[in-house]
Design an enzyme around this catalytic site. Sequence first.
Site, PDB file in Angstrom:
ATOM      1  CG  ASP A  37      -1.871   1.173   1.259  1.00  0.00           C
ATOM      2  OD1 ASP A  37      -1.835   1.990   0.319  1.00  0.00           O
ATOM      3  OD2 ASP A  37      -2.650   1.280   2.216  1.00  0.00           O
ATOM      4  CG  HIS A  38       4.397   1.833  -1.129  1.00  0.00           C
ATOM      5  ND1 HIS A  38       5.685   2.281  -1.063  1.00  0.00           N
ATOM      6  CD2 HIS A  38       4.302   0.835  -0.211  1.00  0.00           C
ATOM      7  CE1 HIS A  38       6.354   1.591  -0.155  1.00  0.00           C
ATOM      8  NE2 HIS A  38       5.522   0.699   0.374  1.00  0.00           N
ATOM      9  CD  GLU A 107       6.912   1.917   4.544  1.00  0.00           C
ATOM     10  OE1 GLU A 107       6.055   2.403   3.781  1.00  0.00           O
ATOM     11  OE2 GLU A 107       6.919   0.727   4.904  1.00  0.00           O
ATOM     12  N   GLY A 174      11.621  -4.581  15.390  1.00  0.00           N
ATOM     13  CA  GLY A 174      12.403  -4.423  16.610  1.00  0.00           C
ATOM     14  C   GLY A 174      11.565  -4.736  17.824  1.00  0.00           C
TER      15      GLY A 174
END
Length: 321
Positions: A37-38, A107, A174
Amino acid sequence: MVRIGYTMMTEQAGPRQLVDDVVRAEQAGFDFSVASDHYSPWLASQGHAPFVWSVLGAAAQATSRIPLMTYVTCPIRRYHPAVVAQQAATVQLLSEGRFRLGLGAGENLNEHVVGGGWPPVDVRHEMLDEAVQIIRELFAGGYVNFEGKHYQVNSAKLWDLPAEPPPIGIAVSGEQSCRLAGRLADLLIAVEPEQRLLDLFDRHGGSGKPRVGQLPVSYDPDRDTAIARAHDQFRWFGTGWKVNAELPGPAAFDAATQFVTKEDVAQGIPCGDDVDRFVEAVRAYTEAGFDEVALVQVGGDAQQPFFGWAEEKLLPALRSL
């Protein structure tokens, strides 16, 4: 036995081709599919970025068996979580229960377009925590009111709800994201075969839940061609998510990867047509503890030859893992 998926990479193909490709993936025997999904491609050479929710709706109608999944949607900036809940519920209905909602903290590349700055990672995880709470409450039915640190929801209700809500996956990279996923997700999503991430996920409540990985590959009968294509369009992949989450656009990714060589790419991405290379790359995920691996065939124009080879040679070899 590991389940092998196919990635509709929205950064490298237009919407009609993406739907045609997932139909072909279903015919070839892939076990599931995922879709990125960009709002922007990683590199200008990829050249595409259609709206994934329209693509998923069309894919749901064009296919009958293959499961669908976002890999991943960010519900904290570009979309409000109440809107993501509506999008996901609709795709679950259209696909007749074949959809999983993959979520992540996003992002800068995609989320900066709505303005307001790019929050630090701690804040993004706080926002994702609230977003998942909102989405789950809306999936449960009834009117939802929510007053959080980051989001407000006023008397929201999903009027078209599937009998079974989509399972929610959370992308991890992480300890913070693993803690969040272990507590809130139905499955884990990752793009590296790191057992450490799975151990952290288990430690924070994820034990027994599915874990889905993703692996870029570059099939071509000519290995040099496959390497050149992977270098041109996918050299950003090895920069790591601490970098990938922060850069604002394709020009920044081009600059950040200007010293990545073809040899570097060939070390990290299986290229060519040697089935054993591809099997060993997937084996790294299965040995780490992943249940599912979604392959990304690099290059929009390279999909059709890949499907025939995958059906005839690659998928049978991977079934032995």
